[in-house]
Design a protein around this motif. Structure first.
Motif, PDB file in Angstrom:
ATOM      1  N   ALA A  48       0.820  -1.214   0.000  1.00  0.00           N
ATOM      2  CA  ALA A  48       0.000   0.000   0.000  1.00  0.00           C
ATOM      3  C   ALA A  48       0.852   1.261   0.000  1.00  0.00           C
ATOM      4  CB  ALA A  48      -0.932  -0.007   1.208  1.00  0.00           C
ATOM      5  N   LYS A  93       1.919   3.619  -3.265  1.00  0.00           N
ATOM      6  CA  LYS A  93       1.105   4.627  -3.942  1.00  0.00           C
ATOM      7  C   LYS A  93       1.904   5.901  -4.176  1.00  0.00           C
ATOM      8  CE  LYS A  93      -3.453   6.765  -3.970  1.00  0.00           C
ATOM      9  NZ  LYS A  93      -4.785   6.827  -3.313  1.00  0.00           N
ATOM     10  N   GLY A  94       1.931   6.336  -5.433  1.00  0.00           N
ATOM     11  CA  GLY A  94       2.687   7.531  -5.805  1.00  0.00           C
ATOM     12  C   GLY A  94       4.166   7.298  -6.014  1.00  0.00           C
ATOM     13  N   LEU A 134      -0.845  -5.692  -6.568  1.00  0.00           N
ATOM     14  CA  LEU A 134      -1.191  -4.308  -6.252  1.00  0.00           C
ATOM     15  C   LEU A 134      -2.699  -4.136  -6.151  1.00  0.00           C
ATOM     16  CD1 LEU A 134       1.821  -3.728  -6.733  1.00  0.00           C
ATOM     17  CD2 LEU A 134       1.142  -1.721  -8.069  1.00  0.00           C
ATOM     18  N   ARG A 135      -3.422  -4.724  -7.086  1.00  0.00           N
ATOM     19  CA  ARG A 135      -4.880  -4.609  -7.062  1.00  0.00           C
ATOM     20  C   ARG A 135      -5.466  -5.244  -5.804  1.00  0.00           C
ATOM     21  NH1 ARG A 135      -7.548  -3.029 -11.698  1.00  0.00           N
ATOM     22  NH2 ARG A 135      -6.263  -2.779 -13.565  1.00  0.00           N
ATOM     23  N   LEU A 138      -4.476  -0.899  -4.858  1.00  0.00           N
ATOM     24  CA  LEU A 138      -3.809   0.036  -5.758  1.00  0.00           C
ATOM     25  C   LEU A 138      -4.152  -0.278  -7.206  1.00  0.00           C
ATOM     26  CD1 LEU A 138      -0.205   0.314  -4.228  1.00  0.00           C
ATOM     27  CD2 LEU A 138      -2.201   1.752  -3.790  1.00  0.00           C
ATOM     28  N   ASP A 139      -4.326   0.763  -7.993  1.00  0.00           N
ATOM     29  CA  ASP A 139      -4.527   0.613  -9.431  1.00  0.00           C
ATOM     30  C   ASP A 139      -3.157   0.751 -10.091  1.00  0.00           C
ATOM     31  OD1 ASP A 139      -4.991   0.908 -12.153  1.00  0.00           O
ATOM     32  OD2 ASP A 139      -6.865   2.004 -11.860  1.00  0.00           O
ATOM     33  N   LYS A 161      -2.624   3.722 -12.428  1.00  0.00           N
ATOM     34  CA  LYS A 161      -2.814   5.097 -11.958  1.00  0.00           C
ATOM     35  C   LYS A 161      -2.026   5.424 -10.689  1.00  0.00           C
ATOM     36  CE  LYS A 161      -7.560   5.320 -13.751  1.00  0.00           C
ATOM     37  NZ  LYS A 161      -8.989   5.497 -13.384  1.00  0.00           N
ATOM     38  N   ASP A 162      -1.862   4.464  -9.810  1.00  0.00           N
ATOM     39  CA  ASP A 162      -1.339   4.751  -8.474  1.00  0.00           C
ATOM     40  C   ASP A 162       0.176   4.639  -8.352  1.00  0.00           C
ATOM     41  OD1 ASP A 162      -3.873   5.281  -7.513  1.00  0.00           O
ATOM     42  OD2 ASP A 162      -4.235   3.199  -6.904  1.00  0.00           O
ATOM     43  N   ILE A 163       0.855   4.118  -9.368  1.00  0.00           N
ATOM     44  CA  ILE A 163       2.314   4.051  -9.347  1.00  0.00           C
ATOM     45  C   ILE A 163       2.856   4.589 -10.664  1.00  0.00           C
ATOM     46  CG2 ILE A 163       2.349   2.045  -7.817  1.00  0.00           C
ATOM     47  CD1 ILE A 163       3.081   0.364 -10.346  1.00  0.00           C
ATOM     48  N   ARG A 164       4.135   4.932 -10.658  1.00  0.00           N
ATOM     49  CA  ARG A 164       4.844   5.268 -11.900  1.00  0.00           C
ATOM     50  C   ARG A 164       5.690   4.054 -12.271  1.00  0.00           C
ATOM     51  NH1 ARG A 164       5.198   9.940  -8.859  1.00  0.00           N
ATOM     52  NH2 ARG A 164       7.225   9.327  -8.031  1.00  0.00           N
TER      53      ARG A 164
END
Length: 327
Positions: A133, A136-137, A157-158, A162-163, A166-169
């Motif tokens: 978790a 994220k970001g 992740l899901r 977390l998506d 969208k939620d990670i680079r």
């Protein structure tokens, strides 16, 4: 496709790895095979110890082309540039559903089993990231976009809210570059595969965040896949190739010292490093006869569908060669 394009110059030197007499090699049936690093020891044996395979160079020959991951090899097969290649279940499934790839799974390179090595993501020892978790970001490394490693990671992740889109680079580092990218601070979490994992562990300063075994204990990692039209048109040639893959699996497990030498020649990893994991408990699991785990593949297809990585159900039976490749 960009990765496939980067690999195309290697086609120019692929013929150098064909075997047999140069004058007669052109007359032999040829299989164009894609390969990558790591975990393809069967192919490394065939490339570097061709004299152990009497059919190779007399009944048929191989043109080898190296790629950086399985997804580019799907594109190469769809483009007709490869007859066979290494594939992760996700890249194979996406190729079949999205682009109509028709193929047979003829062998299995490596998988995970209880007690074996499991692909994992690591963070720096002093990182504030303590759980999935916390990603994220953050910036997360993967070997190549669309790979099987990415698919399993995205599922984890899901499952932790977390998506992955969208939620990670996401950054494509390749397996060899993961450790350096992590230590330099270019990414916050790095994918770790052997032999790079044991090298990073020896240096210290990193810790495991999560592993694929947290999701599924019997993950299938790498399969050998051939285009259906190629096998249908050349069943005897495909039988020769599969038989040599199975022989290579027997040889590599029977002679660990020789296997370490072969892997070192191909990967440039020192044998001292390979000796820390190769064919030990902290290595991937291998079936003694290189038999594909079709049941494990089906479970993975179903999981991919559940989390949206596949857009339609897929049955593993369409990849089973059945009687076609029987002796």
């Amino acid at each position: 496709m960009k990765s496939f394009t980067r690999a195309l110059p290697l086609l120019a030197c692929a013929a150098l790895l064909g075997f047999g007499n140069p004058a007669s090699a052109k007359e032999l049936p040829t299989i164009r095979v894609g390969w990558s690093i790591p975990a393809e020891e069967m192919k490394y044996w065939m490339m570097r110890r061709a004299d152990a395979f009497p059919e190779l160079g007399t009944a048929y020959r191989i043109e080898w082309t190296q790629f950086q991951g399985t997804a580019p090899m799907v594109q190469a097969m769809l483009a007709g540039a490869l007859d066979c290649s290494s594939q992760a279940p996700l890249s194979l499934a996406q190729g079949a559903l999205s682009s109509g790839l028709q193929a047979y799974v003829i062998a299995q390179h490596v998988a995970e089993a209880p007690g074996s090595f499991s692909l994992y993501w690591a963070v720096r020892e002093d990182s504030p990231i303590k759980s999935i978790a916390d990603l994220k970001g953050k910036t997360v490394g993967v070997n190549v976009y669309g790979s099987g490693s990415y698919g399993q990671m995205a599922m984890l992740l899901r499952h932790h809210g977390l998506d992955p889109s969208k939620d990670i680079r996401l950054v494509e580092t390749g397996f060899p570059g993961s450790e350096a990218a992590l230590r330099a601070g270019r990414i916050d979490a790095a994918v770790m595969n052997q032999p790079f994992a044991v090298r990073a562990e020896t240096k210290g300063g990193i810790r495991k965040l999560f592993a694929l075994s947290d999701l599924m204990p019997n993950t299938v990692h790498l399969l050998e896949v051939c285009r259906k039209d190629f096998v249908d048109a050349n069943p005897e040639l495909a039988r020769h190739y599969r038989a040599d893959l199975q022989k290579a699996m027997s040889l590599l497990q029977a002679d660990r010292q020789q296997t370490m030498a072969v892997v070192s020649e191909v990967t440039r990893a020192p044998t001292e490093l390979l000796d820390q994991y190769l064919l030990k408990d902290n290595d991937f699991a291998r079936d003694p006869q290189a038999r594909p785990d079709f049941a494990g593949m089906q479970k993975m297809f179903d999981q991919y569908l559940e989390v949206g990585l596949l857009n339609a159900p897929l049955q593993v039976e369409q990849f089973r060669p059945g009687m076609l490749l029987q002796p």
